[in-house]
Design a protein around this motif. Structure first.
Motif, PDB file in Angstrom:
ATOM      1  N   ASN A 161       0.855  -1.205  -0.472  1.00 37.38           N
ATOM      2  CA  ASN A 161      -0.118  -0.130   0.290  1.00 37.38           C
ATOM      3  C   ASN A 161       1.046   1.161   0.310  1.00 37.38           C
ATOM      4  N   GLN A 162       1.511   1.285   1.184  1.00 40.35           N
ATOM      5  CA  GLN A 162       2.853   2.249   1.445  1.00 40.35           C
ATOM      6  C   GLN A 162       3.495   2.531  -0.363  1.00 40.35           C
ATOM      7  N   GLN A 163       4.196   1.099  -0.930  1.00 37.86           N
ATOM      8  CA  GLN A 163       4.729   2.100  -2.228  1.00 37.86           C
ATOM      9  C   GLN A 163       3.866   2.063  -3.168  1.00 37.86           C
ATOM     10  N   GLY A 164       3.452   1.910  -3.382  1.00 38.38           N
ATOM     11  CA  GLY A 164       1.656   1.848  -4.319  1.00 38.38           C
ATOM     12  C   GLY A 164       1.403   0.612  -5.335  1.00 38.38           C
ATOM     13  N   ILE A 165       2.493  -0.402  -4.544  1.00 33.42           N
ATOM     14  CA  ILE A 165       2.712  -1.698  -5.801  1.00 33.42           C
ATOM     15  C   ILE A 165       1.490  -2.397  -5.704  1.00 33.42           C
ATOM     16  N   PRO A 166       0.567  -2.678  -6.960  1.00 29.72           N
ATOM     17  CA  PRO A 166      -0.573  -2.807  -7.206  1.00 29.72           C
ATOM     18  C   PRO A 166      -0.488  -4.657  -6.926  1.00 29.72           C
TER      19      PRO A 166
END
Ligand SMILES: Nc1nc2c(ncn2[C@@H]2O[C@H](COP(=O)(O)OP(=O)(O)OP(=O)(O)O)[C@@H](O)[C@H]2O)c(=O)[nH]1
Ligand SMILES: [Mg+2]
Length: 200
Positions: free
Chosen positions: A133-138
């Motif tokens: 979530n923090q890293q914006g990893i899908p």
């Protein structure tokens, strides 16, 4: 563009981050606790039980194993984290490989994060979701071993999971059984749709 998942072949392995190949097509990473069913899911999606090694003993996958799917993308089957029975050294090596994989700056298109529908998420699961979530990893969340529960039990578990795990608002959730071949077509279609603008 359509992906024929039956045309999945073993492509290569890497025992550490340095030997992970640079690849020229989208990569989809399978992550999750040891024994959750990552390798079984690769086999089920490909409809080929002989492709990835599966074992009732956790810790079967000790390397990053790459599969080429129809020449369109790669699956990276990671060793599971939290393999409790391994020696401390081996455990640390597995966990390190998983951790490094995600912080290395390696580019991947999507993570399939697997959770066993029967069990409460582990601390590592919670950490992994926070990290993504923090890293914006899908990612897609894939609940495995659905054949082991009734529909009512499954719904109850999903409610419990949503209290503990911080799902991304637009996270896509799937329930599958590699054993009974449930939910596979939905997952194949979602992967295909997800990759459609990255493939030509
Ligand atoms: N009942 C049932 N068993 C499953 C399912 N998927 C996997 N299993 C079983 O779970 C065990 C572990 O499966 P693997 O696919 O090896 O799990 P993994 O996540 O790759 O494990 P590691 O390689 O140790 O990280 C095996 O005994 C599988 O047969 C499923 O959908 N239903
Ligand atoms: Mg495995």
């Amino acid at each position: 563009m359509s992906i024929d998942f039956r045309k999945t072949t073993f492509w290569g392995v890497a025992s550490d981050l340095k030997s992970c190949p640079v690849i020229d097509r989208p990569e989809i990473v399978l992550s999750g606790k040891s024994n959750v069913g990552k390798s079984s899911l690769v086999n089920a999606l490909a409809d080929n039980k002989k492709l990835a090694r599966v074992s009732a003993t956790p810790g079967k996958t000790r390397l990053v194993v790459y599969f080429d799917v129809d020449g369109k993308f790669y699956f990276a089957d990671l060793p599971g984290y939290g393999y409790a029975k391994a020696s401390k050294d081996v455990k640390e090596k597995f966990n390190k490989l998983c951790d490094q994989y995600f912080v290395s700056g390696r580019e991947f298109s999507l993570v399939l994060h697997l959770l066993d529908i029967r069990h409460a998420p582990s601390k590592d699961d919670v950490k992994m979701l926070q990290f993504m979530n923090q890293q914006g990893i899908p990612y897609f969340l894939v609940f495995t071993k659905c054949d082991k529960l009734s529909r009512a039990q499954m719904n109850r578990q999903l409610q419990e999971f949503s209290k503990i795990l911080d799902f991304h608002d637009d996270a896509r959730i799937f329930a599958v059984s590699a054993e009974k071949k449930v939910g596979l077509e939905d997952l194949r279609a979602a992967i295909e749709e997800y990759l459609s603008d990255q493939l030509n």
